[in-house]
Write a protein that holds these residues in place. Structure first.
Motif, PDB file in Angstrom:
ATOM      1  N   PRO A  15      24.187  20.897  27.012  1.00 11.68           N
ATOM      2  CA  PRO A  15      25.201  21.735  27.666  1.00 11.68           C
ATOM      3  C   PRO A  15      26.493  20.993  27.992  1.00 11.68           C
ATOM      4  N   VAL A  16      26.372  19.751  28.445  1.00  9.59           N
ATOM      5  CA  VAL A  16      27.572  18.973  28.765  1.00  9.59           C
ATOM      6  C   VAL A  16      28.381  18.703  27.499  1.00  9.59           C
ATOM      7  N   ALA A  17      27.692  18.319  26.419  1.00  3.44           N
ATOM      8  CA  ALA A  17      28.368  18.062  25.147  1.00  3.44           C
ATOM      9  C   ALA A  17      29.041  19.321  24.614  1.00  3.44           C
ATOM     10  N   SER A  18      28.402  20.471  24.786  1.00  6.54           N
ATOM     11  CA  SER A  18      28.955  21.734  24.281  1.00  6.54           C
ATOM     12  C   SER A  18      30.255  22.086  24.995  1.00  6.54           C
ATOM     13  N   PHE A  19      30.276  21.918  26.317  1.00  4.31           N
ATOM     14  CA  PHE A  19      31.482  22.224  27.089  1.00  4.31           C
ATOM     15  C   PHE A  19      32.653  21.343  26.646  1.00  4.31           C
ATOM     16  N   PHE A  20      32.417  20.051  26.567  1.00  8.40           N
ATOM     17  CA  PHE A  20      33.496  19.135  26.199  1.00  8.40           C
ATOM     18  C   PHE A  20      33.865  19.248  24.720  1.00  8.40           C
ATOM     19  N   ALA A  21      32.913  19.674  23.887  1.00 19.61           N
ATOM     20  CA  ALA A  21      33.229  19.897  22.476  1.00 19.61           C
ATOM     21  C   ALA A  21      34.206  21.056  22.317  1.00 19.61           C
ATOM     22  N   GLY A  22      33.995  22.118  23.087  1.00 20.93           N
ATOM     23  CA  GLY A  22      34.932  23.239  23.049  1.00 20.93           C
ATOM     24  C   GLY A  22      36.331  22.805  23.464  1.00 20.93           C
ATOM     25  N   ALA A  23      36.398  21.946  24.487  1.00 20.38           N
ATOM     26  CA  ALA A  23      37.698  21.437  24.939  1.00 20.38           C
ATOM     27  C   ALA A  23      38.341  20.549  23.886  1.00 20.38           C
ATOM     28  N   LEU A  24      37.558  19.653  23.295  1.00 20.53           N
ATOM     29  CA  LEU A  24      38.088  18.760  22.264  1.00 20.53           C
ATOM     30  C   LEU A  24      38.613  19.526  21.065  1.00 20.53           C
ATOM     31  N   ASN A  25      37.874  20.542  20.637  1.00 25.87           N
ATOM     32  CA  ASN A  25      38.293  21.316  19.470  1.00 25.87           C
ATOM     33  C   ASN A  25      39.632  21.998  19.694  1.00 25.87           C
ATOM     34  N   THR A  26      39.907  22.387  20.924  1.00 24.08           N
ATOM     35  CA  THR A  26      41.182  23.030  21.237  1.00 24.08           C
ATOM     36  C   THR A  26      42.320  22.023  21.289  1.00 24.08           C
ATOM     37  N   ILE A  27      42.064  20.860  21.867  1.00 24.66           N
ATOM     38  CA  ILE A  27      43.126  19.869  22.073  1.00 24.66           C
ATOM     39  C   ILE A  27      43.404  19.051  20.817  1.00 24.66           C
ATOM     40  N   ALA A  28      42.340  18.548  20.191  1.00 20.93           N
ATOM     41  CA  ALA A  28      42.545  17.626  19.066  1.00 20.93           C
ATOM     42  C   ALA A  28      41.558  17.809  17.926  1.00 20.93           C
ATOM     43  N   GLY A  29      40.466  18.513  18.141  1.00 23.42           N
ATOM     44  CA  GLY A  29      39.404  18.627  17.139  1.00 23.42           C
ATOM     45  C   GLY A  29      38.336  17.565  17.370  1.00 23.42           C
ATOM     46  N   GLY A  30      37.273  17.629  16.560  1.00 22.33           N
ATOM     47  CA  GLY A  30      36.226  16.627  16.666  1.00 22.33           C
ATOM     48  C   GLY A  30      35.115  16.950  17.632  1.00 22.33           C
TER      49      GLY A  30
END
Length: 264
Positions: A15-30
């Motif tokens: 769950p923690v990885a999923s939340f930050f993955a959504g944020a990363l994809n919006t800001i820079a990807g990856g």
């Protein structure tokens, strides 16, 4: 006691990885740099195959792209139907990439995975110098036909794996003479939604999605993506790219090690 602690870490990791993955994809990807190792860890005990893990990861992160689309709706509305050809090109490439994933064996995808992650991390490392160089290659001209053809090719990769695809899209813009920042943002968000969404639907129809993991990932990635869309203008892109690249290299190393241990 250590086993109990390990179980807690595994329970929280996804769950923690999923939340930050959504944020990363919006800001820079990856975002997949975070979710793939967490999802492999969570699904390993259930005997889920590597291709199904990748398909589940694609479906789970798609809502994060949709919330980004809502956040950038003003830019999209400004261009309207002019964006239809590139959206169709993205959809075609994404569909091809998704079909290629489905015919890949679990063994071969597991072997390819660290190399794909290494390639994606390399894209983030090269993004700053290469981006500046590409911006000078169009000579002030715009090449719309090349943009559409190139988008099909790039979207095949996005539909198959996805990590680092955002930079490939931005590099394509530089080559083809698309330099207006508002148009670039609108096109990037739109093509991501389509090139990820089409294979996501393909994976769902093929029954290759583990919903017990996917639903929690999807909700948290969507929340992370939406919140990050409002914070992204204040983020130092150079620092973020190096951060994402570092995570990608560590993730690639993790899967290289895992594969070596499995072969041993």
């Amino acid at each position: 006691m250590s086993l109990h602690f390990a179980d807690v870490v595994r329970w929280l990791w996804l769950p923690v990885a999923s939340f930050f993955a959504g944020a990363l994809n919006t800001i820079a990807g990856g975002g997949s740099f975070l979710t793939l190792p967490a999802l492999f860890s969570a699904s390993s005990a259930a005997g889920v195959g590597a291709v199904t893990v990748q398909a589940t990861n694609t479906v789970a992160l798609w809502p994060g792209q949709l919330t980004s689309l809502v956040a950038f709706r003003r830019h999209l509305l400004a261009y309207g139907w002019k964006m239809a050809p590139i959206a169709l090109a993205s959809g075609l490439g994404g569909w091809i990439g998704g079909r290629l994933l489905l015919i890949t064996s679990n063994h071969w995808f597991r072997e390819l995975l660290p190399w794909l992650l290494l390639f994606a991390a390399g894209m983030f490392i090269a993004s700053m110098p290469l981006g500046k160089w590409l911006a000078t290659r169009s000579g002030g001209k715009r090449y719309d036909v090349a943009l559409i053809i190139g988008m099909v090719v790039v979207s095949v990769y996005v539909g198959y794996f996805g990590a680092g695809g955002g930079f490939l899209v931005m590099a394509l813009f530089g080559i083809c003479g698309v330099h207006d920042i508002h148009e670039m943002n609108a096109l990037k968000v739109l093509t991501a939604v389509v090139s990820i969404g089409i294979p996501a639907v393909t994976f769902m129809l093929a029954g290759r999605v583990e919903w017990r993991f996917c639903l929690e990932m999807a909700v948290l990635a969507a929340v992370g993506g939406y919140l990050a869309a409002h914070l992204s203008p204040r983020v130092n892109q150079r620092v973020m790219r190096w951060t994402v690249a570092s995570i990608g290299l560590l993730t690639a190393a993790y899967f290289f090690l895992q594969n070596a241990l499995m072969r041993g």
